[in-house]
Design a protein around this motif. Structure first.
Motif, PDB file in Angstrom:
ATOM      1  N   LEU A  86       0.842  -1.199   0.000  1.00  0.00           N
ATOM      2  CA  LEU A  86       0.000   0.000   0.000  1.00  0.00           C
ATOM      3  C   LEU A  86       0.882   1.255   0.000  1.00  0.00           C
ATOM      4  N   VAL A 120      -4.231   3.729  -6.148  1.00  0.00           N
ATOM      5  CA  VAL A 120      -4.088   2.479  -5.398  1.00  0.00           C
ATOM      6  C   VAL A 120      -5.171   1.512  -5.865  1.00  0.00           C
ATOM      7  N   TRP A 155      -5.690  -2.366  -1.755  1.00  0.00           N
ATOM      8  CA  TRP A 155      -6.473  -1.865  -0.624  1.00  0.00           C
ATOM      9  C   TRP A 155      -7.131  -3.026   0.122  1.00  0.00           C
TER      10      TRP A 155
END
Length: 157
Positions: free
Chosen positions: A93, A107, A112
């Motif tokens: 991340l 992202v 996630w």
């Protein structure tokens, strides 16, 4: 290397830095693992080429008892066997959150979702905030060419 600005001698710079440092202190009061936070801060700083932050996070991590081998392998965490699945999720991340310009979509949902498997909402807030704050410090330090090597563990609180 000569710094373009001396943050310690500039009232505006010190005021701005104190606010960012205060934000980091808030994150330390969460249940997000401090050791993982140092690994994340180190990896973000490596990506951004911020020598002063690499110096600081390496020394702080060692001072807190982190293993030298793990610190040596942060840059190659995908191939290293010394990181937990939760640490890997945080590092992934951190990388995608730092390299936003490299990934047109930001992202990914996969990254996630993987982080969300290992961390609760408060921990995710701490992780995302830490990534943002370290990126801010990195950019300030790189732009002003802050030199590395003199940091003492705990110097900034």
């Amino acid at each position: 290397m000569q710094a373009r600005l001396n943050y310690l001698d500039n009232a505006v710079a010190m005021k701005a830095a104190k606010h960012l440092i205060s934000a980091v202190k808030v994150l330390k009061d969460t249940s997000f693992p401090a050791a993982t936070g140092e690994l994340v801060a180190l990896r973000v700083s490596q990506i951004n080429g911020c020598a002063v932050c690499i110096d600081m996070h390496t020394k702080d991590a060692l001072h807190a008892g982190e293993d030298q081998l793990r610190l040596n392998l942060v840059a190659a965490w995908r191939e290293a066997k010394v990181f937990s699945e939760a640490e890997r999720a945080a590092l992934e991340l951190a990388e995608e959150g730092t390299r936003l310009a490299d990934a047109a979509g930001g992202v990914s949902d996969e990254v996630w979702g993987n982080a969300a498997k290992h961390y609760d909402e408060d921990q995710l807030v701490a992780l995302v905030s830490l990534i943002g704050i370290v990126n801010s410090f990195n950019r300030m330090n790189v732009i002003t060419q802050q030199p590395a090597g003199d940091y003492q563990p705990g110097q900034f609180g």
